[in-house]
Structures are given as C-alpha cells and as structure tokens.
Write a protein that holds these residues in place. Sequence first.
Motif, PDB file in Angstrom:
ATOM      1  N   GLY A  82      16.051   5.347   6.512  1.00 35.51           N
ATOM      2  CA  GLY A  82      15.805   3.966   6.123  1.00 35.51           C
ATOM      3  C   GLY A  82      14.628   3.870   5.170  1.00 35.51           C
ATOM      4  N   PHE A  83      14.704   2.937   4.227  1.00 37.44           N
ATOM      5  CA  PHE A  83      13.622   2.735   3.270  1.00 37.44           C
ATOM      6  C   PHE A  83      12.403   2.122   3.969  1.00 37.44           C
ATOM      7  CE2 PHE A  83      17.156   2.107  -0.051  1.00 37.44           C
ATOM      8  CZ  PHE A  83      17.081   3.431  -0.453  1.00 37.44           C
ATOM      9  N   VAL A  84      11.237   2.354   3.363  1.00 37.57           N
ATOM     10  CA  VAL A  84       9.978   1.792   3.853  1.00 37.57           C
ATOM     11  C   VAL A  84       9.316   1.046   2.699  1.00 37.57           C
ATOM     12  CG1 VAL A  84       7.753   2.270   4.945  1.00 37.57           C
ATOM     13  CG2 VAL A  84       9.719   3.784   5.390  1.00 37.57           C
ATOM     14  N   ASP A  85       9.045  -0.244   2.882  1.00 36.05           N
ATOM     15  CA  ASP A  85       8.291  -1.021   1.890  1.00 36.05           C
ATOM     16  C   ASP A  85       6.853  -1.107   2.394  1.00 36.05           C
ATOM     17  OD1 ASP A  85       7.124  -2.930   0.204  1.00 36.05           O
ATOM     18  OD2 ASP A  85       9.009  -4.012  -0.056  1.00 36.05           O
ATOM     19  N   THR A  86       5.937  -0.484   1.675  1.00 34.35           N
ATOM     20  CA  THR A  86       4.559  -0.385   2.159  1.00 34.35           C
ATOM     21  C   THR A  86       3.667  -1.539   1.710  1.00 34.35           C
ATOM     22  OG1 THR A  86       3.962   1.040   0.291  1.00 34.35           O
ATOM     23  CG2 THR A  86       4.672   2.126   2.309  1.00 34.35           C
ATOM     24  N   HIS A  87       4.247  -2.560   1.072  1.00 34.01           N
ATOM     25  CA  HIS A  87       3.442  -3.725   0.709  1.00 34.01           C
ATOM     26  C   HIS A  87       4.332  -4.965   0.664  1.00 34.01           C
ATOM     27  CE1 HIS A  87      -0.267  -5.257  -1.669  1.00 34.01           C
ATOM     28  NE2 HIS A  87       0.417  -6.302  -1.215  1.00 34.01           N
ATOM     29  N   VAL A  88       4.355  -5.687   1.782  1.00 32.72           N
ATOM     30  CA  VAL A  88       5.102  -6.950   1.850  1.00 32.72           C
ATOM     31  C   VAL A  88       4.173  -8.045   2.364  1.00 32.72           C
ATOM     32  CG1 VAL A  88       7.239  -5.695   2.371  1.00 32.72           C
ATOM     33  CG2 VAL A  88       5.957  -6.771   4.240  1.00 32.72           C
ATOM     34  N   HIS A  89       4.650  -9.280   2.219  1.00 37.50           N
ATOM     35  CA  HIS A  89       4.000 -10.445   2.824  1.00 37.50           C
ATOM     36  C   HIS A  89       5.116 -11.315   3.392  1.00 37.50           C
ATOM     37  CE1 HIS A  89      -0.007  -9.568   1.229  1.00 37.50           C
ATOM     38  NE2 HIS A  89       0.578  -9.254   0.086  1.00 37.50           N
ATOM     39  N   PHE A  90       5.438 -11.132   4.667  1.00 35.56           N
ATOM     40  CA  PHE A  90       6.538 -11.872   5.270  1.00 35.56           C
ATOM     41  C   PHE A  90       6.257 -13.364   5.364  1.00 35.56           C
ATOM     42  CE2 PHE A  90       9.052  -8.507   7.924  1.00 35.56           C
ATOM     43  CZ  PHE A  90       9.666  -8.091   6.762  1.00 35.56           C
ATOM     44  N   PHE A  91       4.982 -13.756   5.352  1.00 30.20           N
ATOM     45  CA  PHE A  91       4.655 -15.175   5.489  1.00 30.20           C
ATOM     46  C   PHE A  91       4.548 -15.880   4.135  1.00 30.20           C
ATOM     47  CE2 PHE A  91       3.683 -13.371   9.527  1.00 30.20           C
ATOM     48  CZ  PHE A  91       3.956 -14.366  10.449  1.00 30.20           C
ATOM     49  N   VAL A  92       5.030 -15.202   3.096  1.00 35.06           N
ATOM     50  CA  VAL A  92       5.051 -15.775   1.744  1.00 35.06           C
ATOM     51  C   VAL A  92       6.469 -15.666   1.201  1.00 35.06           C
ATOM     52  CG1 VAL A  92       4.213 -15.472  -0.624  1.00 35.06           C
ATOM     53  CG2 VAL A  92       2.630 -15.230   1.300  1.00 35.06           C
ATOM     54  N   LYS A 121      14.846 -10.291   8.703  1.00 34.13           N
ATOM     55  CA  LYS A 121      16.257  -9.923   8.789  1.00 34.13           C
ATOM     56  C   LYS A 121      16.804  -9.511   7.417  1.00 34.13           C
ATOM     57  CE  LYS A 121      20.860 -11.506  10.148  1.00 34.13           C
ATOM     58  NZ  LYS A 121      21.685 -12.610  10.708  1.00 34.13           N
ATOM     59  N   ARG A 122      16.474 -10.266   6.383  1.00 29.62           N
ATOM     60  CA  ARG A 122      16.953  -9.922   5.041  1.00 29.62           C
ATOM     61  C   ARG A 122      16.473  -8.528   4.625  1.00 29.62           C
ATOM     62  NH1 ARG A 122      15.582 -15.610   1.898  1.00 29.62           N
ATOM     63  NH2 ARG A 122      17.324 -16.848   2.748  1.00 29.62           N
ATOM     64  N   THR A 123      15.248  -8.236   4.993  1.00 31.14           N
ATOM     65  CA  THR A 123      14.676  -6.937   4.644  1.00 31.14           C
ATOM     66  C   THR A 123      15.420  -5.808   5.341  1.00 31.14           C
ATOM     67  OG1 THR A 123      12.499  -7.950   4.301  1.00 31.14           O
ATOM     68  CG2 THR A 123      12.548  -5.572   4.700  1.00 31.14           C
ATOM     69  N   LEU A 124      15.698  -5.984   6.617  1.00 29.54           N
ATOM     70  CA  LEU A 124      16.437  -4.964   7.363  1.00 29.54           C
ATOM     71  C   LEU A 124      17.842  -4.789   6.800  1.00 29.54           C
ATOM     72  CD1 LEU A 124      16.493  -3.014   9.789  1.00 29.54           C
ATOM     73  CD2 LEU A 124      17.353  -4.925  11.169  1.00 29.54           C
ATOM     74  N   GLY A 127      18.305  -2.511   3.935  1.00 24.42           N
ATOM     75  CA  GLY A 127      18.115  -1.081   4.161  1.00 24.42           C
ATOM     76  C   GLY A 127      16.676  -0.660   4.377  1.00 24.42           C
ATOM     77  N   PHE A 128      15.774  -1.611   4.496  1.00 22.22           N
ATOM     78  CA  PHE A 128      14.367  -1.304   4.738  1.00 22.22           C
ATOM     79  C   PHE A 128      14.098  -1.425   6.236  1.00 22.22           C
ATOM     80  CE2 PHE A 128      14.531  -1.855   0.293  1.00 22.22           C
ATOM     81  CZ  PHE A 128      13.482  -1.121  -0.245  1.00 22.22           C
ATOM     82  N   THR A 129      13.949  -0.283   6.873  1.00 19.30           N
ATOM     83  CA  THR A 129      13.824  -0.244   8.334  1.00 19.30           C
ATOM     84  C   THR A 129      12.375  -0.228   8.802  1.00 19.30           C
ATOM     85  OG1 THR A 129      14.085   2.161   8.243  1.00 19.30           O
ATOM     86  CG2 THR A 129      16.070   0.855   8.683  1.00 19.30           C
ATOM     87  N   ALA A 130      11.427  -0.228   7.867  1.00 19.23           N
ATOM     88  CA  ALA A 130      10.008  -0.330   8.206  1.00 19.23           C
ATOM     89  C   ALA A 130       9.263  -0.964   7.045  1.00 19.23           C
ATOM     90  CB  ALA A 130       9.412   1.048   8.521  1.00 19.23           C
ATOM     91  N   VAL A 131       8.245  -1.768   7.366  1.00 20.53           N
ATOM     92  CA  VAL A 131       7.415  -2.386   6.338  1.00 20.53           C
ATOM     93  C   VAL A 131       5.968  -2.413   6.807  1.00 20.53           C
ATOM     94  CG1 VAL A 131       9.284  -3.884   5.504  1.00 20.53           C
ATOM     95  CG2 VAL A 131       7.651  -4.760   7.196  1.00 20.53           C
ATOM     96  N   ARG A 132       5.074  -2.518   5.828  1.00 20.06           N
ATOM     97  CA  ARG A 132       3.655  -2.779   6.111  1.00 20.06           C
ATOM     98  C   ARG A 132       3.317  -4.125   5.486  1.00 20.06           C
ATOM     99  NH1 ARG A 132      -1.225   0.595   3.283  1.00 20.06           N
ATOM    100  NH2 ARG A 132       0.084  -0.012   1.521  1.00 20.06           N
ATOM    101  N   ALA A 358      11.730 -12.081  -4.033  1.00 23.09           N
ATOM    102  CA  ALA A 358      12.507 -12.352  -2.831  1.00 23.09           C
ATOM    103  C   ALA A 358      12.544 -11.186  -1.846  1.00 23.09           C
ATOM    104  CB  ALA A 358      13.935 -12.736  -3.211  1.00 23.09           C
ATOM    105  N   HIS A 359      12.332 -11.505  -0.580  1.00 14.35           N
ATOM    106  CA  HIS A 359      12.560 -10.534   0.478  1.00 14.35           C
ATOM    107  C   HIS A 359      14.054 -10.206   0.521  1.00 14.35           C
ATOM    108  CE1 HIS A 359       8.501 -11.014   2.124  1.00 14.35           C
ATOM    109  NE2 HIS A 359       8.646 -12.299   1.846  1.00 14.35           N
ATOM    110  N   GLY A 360      14.358  -8.938   0.642  1.00 13.40           N
ATOM    111  CA  GLY A 360      15.740  -8.473   0.547  1.00 13.40           C
ATOM    112  C   GLY A 360      16.008  -7.822  -0.795  1.00 13.40           C
ATOM    113  N   ALA A 361      15.164  -8.150  -1.778  1.00  9.48           N
ATOM    114  CA  ALA A 361      15.259  -7.508  -3.096  1.00  9.48           C
ATOM    115  C   ALA A 361      14.212  -6.404  -3.220  1.00  9.48           C
ATOM    116  CB  ALA A 361      15.074  -8.545  -4.199  1.00  9.48           C
ATOM    117  N   ASN A 362      13.779  -5.859  -2.087  1.00  9.31           N
ATOM    118  CA  ASN A 362      12.704  -4.864  -2.045  1.00  9.31           C
ATOM    119  C   ASN A 362      12.960  -3.660  -2.930  1.00  9.31           C
ATOM    120  OD1 ASN A 362      13.263  -6.330   0.554  1.00  9.31           O
ATOM    121  ND2 ASN A 362      11.208  -5.591   1.067  1.00  9.31           N
TER     122      ASN A 362
END
Length: 474
Positions: A82-92, A121-124, A127-132, A358-362
């Motif tokens: 699974g992909f890992v996105d190491t820089h997200v902001h879920f509250f934005v 959910k969109r992130t998962l 294909g991104f199974t982990a985020v920071r 957009a989240h999901g377009a990681n």
Amino acid sequence: MQLTATAPTLEGQAQPVAATKIVLAGKLFDPYTLELLDNRAITICNDSGMILDVTPFSANGSDLASFDGEVIDLRHLTVLPGFVDTHVHFFVHPYAEASWEDQVTKENIVERTIRATVHAKRTLMAGFTAVRDLGTEGAGDADVVLRKCLSSPGALIPGPRYFCATRAIAPTGTYGPKGSLYLNKEGVDGITGVDVADGTQECIKAVRRQIGAGADWIKIYADYTVRSRASEVSRRVGAASMAAFDYDELRAMICTAHAYGVKVAAHATNRSTIIPLISLRVDSIEHAYDIATPGSTAVEMFEEYVGHKTKYVPTLAAYYTMTQGKGEIWDRAVNSFKAALELDLDNISCGGDTGVFAHGANALELSLMVRLGADWKKVLRWATLGGWECVRSRMWEGEAGKTRLAQVGDLKEDPRIVGDNEVPFGAVRRGFIADLIATPGNFAADFESAVSAESIQFVMKGGRIYKRDGLPLV
C-alpha cells in the motif's frame, strides 16, 4: 495488566492453516530489489493480518489445489505494498473550495471532523494505506481521536494507518489566521493554526504538550513568511520565507522530542534553515524548494544533504496545484527535486501536502516525480517502503532498530501486541503486515494511469479487504 498477561500467549501461538488466506499476484513489486516478480502467492494470517509467506506458484495455480482457505485471485493485476502519503492534512480540503482562512475560522469543528472521516476513506480507496498528518490547522488535538477511530483495534471508520502531529509549533506572529482588527493578537476568535512558543523553555513545553496529547510526530515551522502583513506595500518582503526559530529553539525542540522517542518534521524551504536542521538530525524536511542560493546551484546545496538520514519530502503536488505548474516557486521546487535526482538522493518519501488539493488524488505526487525524471521503480519504493521508513517510530531506528528489523520474519510484530501503527509495512515479506493494493496498469508504459485512484482495483489493510474489483466494500 490484561494486555501484559495476554501478549506472550499470542506471540507463541502457531498459526493453523485454516486460519490463513492466499493472495495470488500476477506480478508483485518488491521495493527492496525494485523488481517485478512474476506469479507470487502471498499467505496471510486472518487473525493478525500478518504476511506468513511469499512464494512462487505455477502459472495455472495447480500447486494450490489442496489449500482449503480463501484464495484471492489477482493474477491479472500487479500487486504492491500500500502507498504511504507522508504529508497530508485530513482536516483541510482544497483551497479551491474554500480558502484556508475560511476553513479554519468559519467551519465548525464538527464539520471539519466529519470532512476528515470522508477524506480518510477516499485516501484508503485510492490505495494509500498509511498517512502522516502534519497538523490539524486550527482543529486542536482532533487528529488524536481520529487516529483512535481509524487505527485502533476498535476502529469505527475505514481509513489508512494514521500518524498524527496534533498542532504544529511556531513562534509568535508567524502563523495564521491573522485578524484585521487586533493586529497584535494571535489567531481569530480564539482559534490559532498552531501552538505558539517562544524561547527554549516554551519550545520544550510545547513539544511536551503535543507528546502528552498523543502526537506520533512533532511538526515545527522552522521558517515561514513571518512578515506577510507587509505584502500590501512590499510584496517581496511579505512573500519572503525567513527563519522563524533560532538555533537554540530548534535544538531544544528536536532534542526534547527525540528524548521521548518522537520524530520531528520541519517545514523548511531555505538552505540557511535546512542545513542547521540536518546537523540537529531532524527526521524530515518538508518542501525544501529554495535550497539553492545566489551563486550556487541546487546540486551544490543538496550535496550537504547526502549521507544524512533526514527524509526529503518535496510536496511537489501542492506547489503544482497552487501555481498550475507555472511561475518562480514552481520552478524552484522543480530545480530542487531535479538536483536531488542528479545526486541520486534516495532518502525521499512521497508526501504531497494533500489537502491543498483533493484527498484521494494523493498519487499526483508520484506522477509529478516521474514527469520530472525520476525512475518509476524508485518512486514506487519512495511511496511504499520509503514511506514506512519515514513515518515509523524511533524504536525502528539505530542499532536496536536494525536488530528488530532483522527479526521481523520471526512474526514478533503482531499488531495485537505492538499496535496498528508499530507494525512494519511498505513491503510484501514475511512478518510485514498485509497492506496490499493492486492495479492493472503498466508502470513503464503509463505510470500516471497505473497509480491513479481509478486504477486501484484492490485494497487490503491489515489483512482485511476494503476494495475489490474496483468497488469499495465499506
């Protein structure tokens, strides 16, 4: 007491054959060797979600005829960690929908939290199974509770493994939101985008406060557009990124966090800020788009980065989105990234500053890296194994970490013992957790299509299937 008593029993249990499932991969990407392996059978423990074995199988699968567990046939797909996105902001959410200031000051914390669950959910599903997540941007410590809802044994909602930083730390007058009535007052209506700290003692307290609240990471704004209010009359002055903390403050925060076993991410764009951070062994540098200085090239500047373990997270996708791929800032970001490629810098991870877009377009971050000349196999490594190497705890680092990693095959890293965020992921090997995705795409021929959310046909996190045949199961 109950957990302590139970753990040795779990660790010593043998895994019966009936308690396993097998995923058949037509091709399997190995981020350690950068190879695409043909016809691999991945055996997974149903109870723990751990990978028990990875072995070749015959093209027709006849050698699995005697297996009486579930067989998931992905022979028509390429399977990878699974992909890992190491820089997200879920509250934005994207600034094209609402400005950062409006989101922080006008959207209720309930709305922002509900949006965060949708983003998870969109992130998962992409294909991104982990985020920071590097900061809630005015939503306080809500990410700690969101982590409980996503990554604990009693998870309530679907989403990736979630590593959070609660509130980022910045000095007085640096960060927003900034009101128009009381110019010397921090925040608007009591809302601040960061935890404000000045001087070494306040900086130490801020780090302790975040760790006490449950942070996996500490995020600091090492430089920023401190004089942004001057932009109305002096545009260059207002737009200039300059050091926010002094060296002693940076050292105090990094040393305090490390003493507690917590890693530190630094927002840093300028070379004059980045070099001291590397000497202080900061764990990741976010952005770094302005590492070159007049009279020197980005390649010359990045040479000081080589040999250090600090992860470089270029966040190309955010700058591409905000500039439409044009202008001075985008050009600087491109030059810095290309300099890293020229030096064959490999301590890179993929974090797009997702939320700006957009989240999901990681996967945009991965696509931009390849467009700018990166080897697609290396990009896949940076987005999988490199992602885990970035976000994992300090307990995986140093000599003790090497010993621990060497023993992964002994199946001691059971999530029921160590916890969901402490398990190894980012590779498909015995002892790693089964975070798997699959795509029908051809990476060499059309990388962007292969990694796009629409092409991700299968998603598994921790041995549980969340998406199959392109359709969400949750």
